[in-house]
Design a protein around this motif. Structure first.
Motif, mmCIF file in Angstrom:
data_model
loop_
_atom_site.group_PDB
_atom_site.id
_atom_site.type_symbol
_atom_site.label_atom_id
_atom_site.label_comp_id
_atom_site.label_asym_id
_atom_site.label_seq_id
_atom_site.Cartn_x
_atom_site.Cartn_y
_atom_site.Cartn_z
ATOM 1 N N LEU A 235 32.919 30.580 48.970
ATOM 2 C CA LEU A 235 33.944 31.312 48.739
ATOM 3 C C LEU A 235 33.996 31.957 47.568
ATOM 4 O O LEU A 235 34.420 33.377 47.396
ATOM 5 N N SER A 236 34.056 31.228 46.417
ATOM 6 C CA SER A 236 34.369 31.918 45.012
ATOM 7 C C SER A 236 32.950 33.092 44.873
ATOM 8 O O SER A 236 33.174 34.075 44.171
ATOM 9 N N ALA A 237 31.816 32.803 45.419
ATOM 10 C CA ALA A 237 30.491 33.696 45.380
ATOM 11 C C ALA A 237 31.243 34.977 46.233
ATOM 12 O O ALA A 237 30.862 36.036 45.410
ATOM 13 N N PHE A 238 31.506 34.829 47.232
ATOM 14 C CA PHE A 238 32.090 36.082 48.087
ATOM 15 C C PHE A 238 33.037 36.955 47.340
ATOM 16 O O PHE A 238 33.111 37.908 47.422
ATOM 17 N N ALA A 239 34.123 35.998 46.889
ATOM 18 C CA ALA A 239 35.144 36.603 46.257
ATOM 19 C C ALA A 239 34.708 37.349 44.954
ATOM 20 O O ALA A 239 35.209 38.555 44.774
ATOM 21 N N GLY A 240 33.945 36.836 44.204
ATOM 22 C CA GLY A 240 33.139 37.688 43.035
ATOM 23 C C GLY A 240 32.358 38.784 43.385
ATOM 24 O O GLY A 240 32.474 39.878 42.726
ATOM 25 N N ALA A 241 31.572 38.568 44.619
ATOM 26 C CA ALA A 241 30.965 39.858 45.119
ATOM 27 C C ALA A 241 31.866 40.813 45.779
ATOM 28 O O ALA A 241 31.445 42.206 45.729
ATOM 29 N N ALA A 242 32.813 40.605 46.319
ATOM 30 C CA ALA A 242 33.880 41.668 46.797
ATOM 31 C C ALA A 242 34.508 42.308 45.589
ATOM 32 O O ALA A 242 34.691 43.648 45.722
ATOM 33 N N SER A 243 34.827 41.652 44.717
ATOM 34 C CA SER A 243 35.725 42.330 43.388
ATOM 35 C C SER A 243 34.481 43.129 42.596
ATOM 36 O O SER A 243 35.038 43.956 41.787
ATOM 37 N N ALA A 244 33.249 42.677 42.654
ATOM 38 C CA ALA A 244 32.632 43.304 41.776
ATOM 39 C C ALA A 244 32.174 44.802 41.955
ATOM 40 O O ALA A 244 31.863 45.539 41.197
ATOM 41 N N GLN A 245 32.631 45.194 43.170
ATOM 42 C CA GLN A 245 32.291 46.598 43.556
ATOM 43 C C GLN A 245 33.561 47.622 42.629
ATOM 44 O O GLN A 245 33.089 48.746 42.455
ATOM 45 N N SER A 246 34.555 46.998 42.545
ATOM 46 C CA SER A 246 35.738 47.898 41.656
ATOM 47 C C SER A 246 35.574 47.819 40.104
ATOM 48 O O SER A 246 34.925 46.672 39.446
ATOM 49 N N ALA A 247 35.332 49.012 39.792
ATOM 50 C CA ALA A 247 35.101 48.846 38.181
ATOM 51 C C ALA A 247 36.152 49.990 37.523
ATOM 52 O O ALA A 247 36.718 50.477 38.261
ATOM 53 N N THR A 248 36.175 49.719 36.303
ATOM 54 C CA THR A 248 37.283 50.339 35.473
ATOM 55 C C THR A 248 36.498 51.305 34.507
ATOM 56 O O THR A 248 35.619 50.746 33.860
ATOM 57 N N TYR A 249 36.816 52.450 34.160
ATOM 58 C CA TYR A 249 36.091 53.228 33.485
ATOM 59 C C TYR A 249 37.030 54.026 32.407
ATOM 60 O O TYR A 249 38.087 54.376 32.846
ATOM 61 N N PHE B 112 37.580 52.807 40.338
ATOM 62 C CA PHE B 112 36.756 53.265 41.414
ATOM 63 C C PHE B 112 36.060 52.317 41.904
ATOM 64 O O PHE B 112 35.408 51.207 41.479
ATOM 65 N N ASP B 113 36.211 51.984 43.198
ATOM 66 C CA ASP B 113 35.556 51.098 44.348
ATOM 67 C C ASP B 113 34.799 52.022 45.503
ATOM 68 O O ASP B 113 35.799 52.291 46.561
ATOM 69 N N LYS B 114 33.690 52.260 45.427
ATOM 70 C CA LYS B 114 33.166 53.216 46.538
ATOM 71 C C LYS B 114 32.837 52.331 47.640
ATOM 72 O O LYS B 114 33.413 53.352 48.926
ATOM 73 N N ALA B 115 32.860 51.212 47.875
ATOM 74 C CA ALA B 115 32.684 50.167 49.016
ATOM 75 C C ALA B 115 33.836 50.371 49.738
ATOM 76 O O ALA B 115 33.989 50.627 51.050
ATOM 77 N N GLY C 185 40.631 53.760 44.412
ATOM 78 C CA GLY C 185 40.444 54.187 43.185
ATOM 79 C C GLY C 185 42.050 54.607 42.630
ATOM 80 O O GLY C 185 42.885 54.526 43.351
ATOM 81 N N ALA C 186 41.974 54.741 41.436
ATOM 82 C CA ALA C 186 43.322 55.102 40.500
ATOM 83 C C ALA C 186 42.913 55.839 39.151
ATOM 84 O O ALA C 186 41.743 55.889 38.893
ATOM 85 N N VAL C 187 43.889 56.669 38.910
ATOM 86 C CA VAL C 187 43.776 57.385 37.714
ATOM 87 C C VAL C 187 45.038 57.151 36.905
ATOM 88 O O VAL C 187 46.112 57.238 37.512
ATOM 89 N N ASP C 188 44.643 57.014 35.577
ATOM 90 C CA ASP C 188 45.857 56.842 34.853
ATOM 91 C C ASP C 188 45.472 57.739 33.569
ATOM 92 O O ASP C 188 44.715 57.106 32.662
ATOM 93 N N VAL C 189 46.251 58.698 33.279
ATOM 94 C CA VAL C 189 45.881 59.628 32.011
ATOM 95 C C VAL C 189 47.202 60.120 31.071
ATOM 96 O O VAL C 189 48.283 60.249 31.665
ATOM 97 N N VAL C 190 46.844 59.970 29.946
ATOM 98 C CA VAL C 190 47.885 60.456 28.797
ATOM 99 C C VAL C 190 47.298 61.702 28.008
ATOM 100 O O VAL C 190 46.175 61.471 27.418
ATOM 101 N N ILE C 191 47.919 62.695 28.061
ATOM 102 C CA ILE C 191 47.600 63.707 27.456
ATOM 103 C C ILE C 191 48.585 63.958 26.209
ATOM 104 O O ILE C 191 49.744 64.039 26.237
#
Length: 190
Positions: free
Chosen positions: A12-26, A60-63, A67-73
């Motif tokens: 279960l923990s391996a599956f949860a890790g794989a599922a959340s591995a798709q989402s990344a922060t840039y 961003f999570d393509k699978a 996604g989400a965007v947070d910008v400060v100008i």
């Protein structure tokens, strides 16, 4: 029984890790991220300016097609191409950077077309006024940065706002009320 519980927990923990591995922060690359804005100047020309200091993140999570965007100008980093006008546009009648040194965009929804985001709905705050806007994505790329060897996102998005909606309407309609905002960004995976 205990061995099977441990095996199930590990699976279960391996599956949860794989599922959340798709989402990344840039993190936005400040040397390649520039919001630009353009407007009509008395119908004579289209003026184009930009902001030279922008920070923020893209998630961003393509699978999962999320996604989400947070910008400060940094509004004090406005660059009109003419130094005296940079100060003028920061005045109370326009950006009022003494009271409102930053503008923000926080997404509320990312709309996908296939595997790529097509638009981003969110809240734009300028001069303390928050309005919903939709950024139309006209270019979106995910790849490995050729020099940094890290995952990177490149995008360009655009929207049009009315400056009078944000308390920056001096000289409207002679100086155009419609302002087109275009943001070109690059963001590096953390």
């Amino acid at each position: 029984m205990r061995t099977s519980l441990i095996a199930a927990a590990l699976a279960l923990s391996a599956f949860a890790g794989a599922a959340s591995a798709q989402s990344a922060t840039y993190n936005l690359d400040p040397s390649h991220t520039f919001p630009r804005f353009s407007y009509s100047h008395f119908g004579l020309s289209t003026q184009q300016s930009r902001f030279n200091n922008t920070t923020g993140t893209v998630t961003f999570d393509k699978a999962a097609k999320t996604g989400a965007v947070d910008v400060v100008i940094d509004m004090k980093a406005v660059d009109t191409g003419f130094t005296p006008f940079n100060g003028h546009i920061q005045g109370e009648d326009f950006l009022d950077t003494a009271k409102f040194p930053t503008a923000t965009f926080k997404s509320t929804k990312v709309v996908f077309d296939g595997d790529k985001p097509a638009s981003v709905d969110g809240n734009l705050t300028i001069k303390g006024v928050t309005k919903p806007v939709t950024l139309k994505i006209v270019n979106f790329v995910t790849t490995v940065h050729p020099m940094m060897k890290k995952d990177v996102i490149g995008a360009e998005a655009t929207t049009t706002i009315k400056r009078t909606d944000f308390g920056a309407g001096k000289f409207a309609p002679y100086v155009g009320d419609d302002v087109t905002i275009t943001i070109a960004l690059e963001a590096i995976k953390q």
